[in-house]
Design an enzyme around this catalytic site. Structure first.
Site, short mmCIF file in Angstrom:
data_model
loop_
_atom_site.label_atom_id
_atom_site.label_comp_id
_atom_site.label_asym_id
_atom_site.label_seq_id
_atom_site.Cartn_x
_atom_site.Cartn_y
_atom_site.Cartn_z
N CYS A 21 -8.29 -23.42 -16.73
CA CYS A 21 -7.37 -22.86 -15.75
C CYS A 21 -8.16 -22.26 -14.59
O CYS A 21 -7.91 -22.58 -13.43
CB CYS A 21 -6.49 -21.80 -16.41
SG CYS A 21 -5.65 -20.72 -15.27
N CYS A 24 -8.48 -16.65 -14.12
CA CYS A 24 -9.01 -15.34 -14.47
C CYS A 24 -10.52 -15.41 -14.64
O CYS A 24 -11.02 -15.48 -15.76
CB CYS A 24 -8.36 -14.83 -15.76
SG CYS A 24 -6.60 -14.59 -15.59
N GLN A 222 5.26 -9.02 -3.02
CA GLN A 222 3.99 -8.79 -3.72
C GLN A 222 4.12 -9.14 -5.21
O GLN A 222 5.15 -8.84 -5.82
CB GLN A 222 3.60 -7.32 -3.58
CG GLN A 222 3.23 -6.94 -2.16
CD GLN A 222 1.78 -7.26 -1.83
OE1 GLN A 222 1.04 -7.79 -2.65
NE2 GLN A 222 1.39 -6.93 -0.62
N CYS A 347 -6.20 -6.95 2.36
CA CYS A 347 -6.39 -7.68 1.11
C CYS A 347 -7.73 -8.42 1.14
O CYS A 347 -7.99 -9.26 0.30
CB CYS A 347 -5.23 -8.64 0.85
SG CYS A 347 -4.91 -9.75 2.20
N1 SAH Z 1 3.48 -6.09 4.95
C1 SAH Z 1 4.11 -7.16 4.26
C2 SAH Z 1 3.52 -8.57 4.51
C3 SAH Z 1 2.05 -8.68 4.73
S1 SAH Z 1 1.48 -10.35 4.77
C4 SAH Z 1 4.23 -6.86 2.79
O1 SAH Z 1 3.42 -6.15 2.22
O2 SAH Z 1 5.16 -7.39 2.18
C5 SAH Z 1 1.04 -10.55 6.46
C6 SAH Z 1 2.18 -10.92 7.37
O3 SAH Z 1 1.70 -10.99 8.72
C7 SAH Z 1 2.82 -12.27 7.11
O4 SAH Z 1 4.19 -12.09 6.87
C8 SAH Z 1 2.58 -13.07 8.41
O5 SAH Z 1 3.68 -13.91 8.74
C9 SAH Z 1 2.43 -11.97 9.43
N2 SAH Z 1 1.67 -12.27 10.66
C10 SAH Z 1 0.55 -13.05 10.78
N3 SAH Z 1 0.09 -13.01 12.05
C11 SAH Z 1 0.90 -12.19 12.75
C12 SAH Z 1 0.93 -11.74 14.11
N4 SAH Z 1 0.01 -12.14 14.98
N5 SAH Z 1 1.90 -10.88 14.48
C13 SAH Z 1 2.83 -10.46 13.59
N6 SAH Z 1 2.86 -10.86 12.30
C14 SAH Z 1 1.91 -11.71 11.87
#
Ligand code: SAH
Length: 392
Positions: A21, A24, A222, A347
């Protein structure tokens, strides 16, 4: 408490398919050691920028994933097994009991094998292109207990679908919605565009930090709800809100962070590029009856430039960019807008370090950093970090 007392499987015996897999990669290591490794990684990466505080790990690092995918294959004797495809092949690696996936979801997948057999439903064969069911996606609500089963099929015609759903619900009454997703393309995408609701409302709801969010088959949410709460609470603690602040939630996705933060702030604006995510964010705001929040579809950097040009201000910017991190266009706009505080949720420590260096050179002090382990047993670079910056 029940979870705390559960014995940890012996190292090495933990998962019979760990090699094939590959998900992990730290499975042989004790959890405490893994945490240390992730903490060291963040410390090294942020060296010379900020000294991170102790990493926040999970009390019980097993079965945390609320979203799982399973594929199926028919054995020579006609029985059906579930598992995952060995990377780069069409060979199914049978998985009986995945250690990081939600246990309810694991049980449902096992049960589905028997149901496919008794309903004579053909599982898809990647080599011949023959068969109906390609994968199954299961999403579970950690707090709500709601469960979604998505049958990803090559055709919208599912024989005896009503009886099938009834049989599944009889075995697993916790299943609150069943969806048939049509994916007739030969691509690696798990889901196709079309969803047909076979049972229930077509989405599940779950609670995060006291707010309710709708999760549909396609929506971003998430995957580790326990650690997500910890991460978001830390971000809000860093923002130190007193009910009056103007807050920008940049890269807001479906609005989770902003919706949780707005209870402590004066008002929140969420900016997000993806129109579908913005639609979800707006309906999440309605669902939680939050009024002092709005969502804008667009590029977060451009939005901040526009604000600054109109001499508008923000007290706090919360930012949660994708793994690639932010970019200079965004960061220079942030500096122009000049909020008093920035809370960066990352992240990827590598792109975080790069972005913090930029902000450090352009009028911001990096005050605190806390790593949070969101994906126990997976590679060391899979660690989130919350960082507090303030304007000098
Ligand atoms: N804060 C959210 C999502 C984070 S993921 C949570 O925790 O659920 C990062 C997000 O940034 C994605 O949804 C992506 O579509 C968005 N994104 C990427 N580039 C961007 C930009 N230039 N301006 C605004 N949003 C953007």
């Amino acid at each position: 408490m029940r979870e705390k007392n559960r014995k940890m499987p012996d190292s090495g015996k933990r998962c019979p398919v760990r090699k094939k897999c590959g998900g992990c990669s730290l499975l042989e290591m004790e959890y405490s050691e893994q945490l240390k490794r992730k903490e060291d990684f963040v410390r090294k990466t942020l060296k010379g920028i900020v000294k991170p505080e102790a990493i926040i790990g999970m009390e019980n690092p097993w079965h945390y994933r609320n979203k799982i995918h399973a594929s199926f294959a028919r054995k020579r004797d006609g029985s059906i097994v579930s598992g995952i495809y060995e990377e780069g092949t069409h060979r199914l690696v049978p998985v009986e009991d995945c250690l990081i996936q939600d246990e309810r979801a694991n049980r449902i997948v096992r049960e589905l094998c028997g149901l496919f057999e008794s309903f004579k439903i053909k599982v898809y064969n990647e080599d011949t292109g023959y068969g109906l069911v390609r994968h199954v996606l299961i999403r579970t609500g950690h707090v709500s207990g709601e469960v979604m089963v998505v049958l990803v099929c090559v055709s919208p015609v599912f024989p005896s679908k009503r009886n099938f759903v009834n049989a599944l619900r009889k075995l697993h009454p916790e299943v609150t919605t069943v969806i048939l997703n049509v994916n007739d393309r030969r691509t690696s995408m798990v889901l196709g565009k079309r969803d047909i609701v076979l049972y229930g409302k077509g989405y599940i709801e779950d609670q995060l930090c006291g707010c309710t969010f709708a999760v549909s088959p396609q929506s971003f949410y998430q995957v580790n709800p326990v650690q997500t709460e910890i991460l978001y609470r830390k971000a809000i603690e860093f923002a130190d809100l007193h009910g009056t602040e103007k807050v920008l939630d940049a890269y807001c996705g479906t609005g989770t962070i902003g919706l949780i933060a707005v209870e402590y702030a004066g008002e929140v604006t969420g900016v997000e590029l993806n129109p579908e995510a913005v639609r979800n964010a707006v309906s999440n705001a309605k669902r939680n009856q939050r009024k002092n929040i709005r969502f804008v579809q667009g590029d977060a950097g451009e939005y901040m430039q526009k604000m600054a040009a109109q001499r508008e201000t923000m007290d706090v910017v919360l930012m949660d960019p994708p793994r690639a991190g932010s970019d200079e266009a965004f960061l220079s706009s942030l500096v122009t807008l000049a909020p008093e505080k920035v809370v960066y949720i990352s992240c990827n420590p590598v792109t975080l370090a790069r972005d913090l260096k930029y902000l450090g050179k352009h009028g911001y002090r990096v005050n605190r950093a806390v790593p949070v382990d969101m994906f126990p047993w997976t590679a060391e670079e899979h660690v989130e970090t919350v960082v507090l910056l303030s304007r000098i």
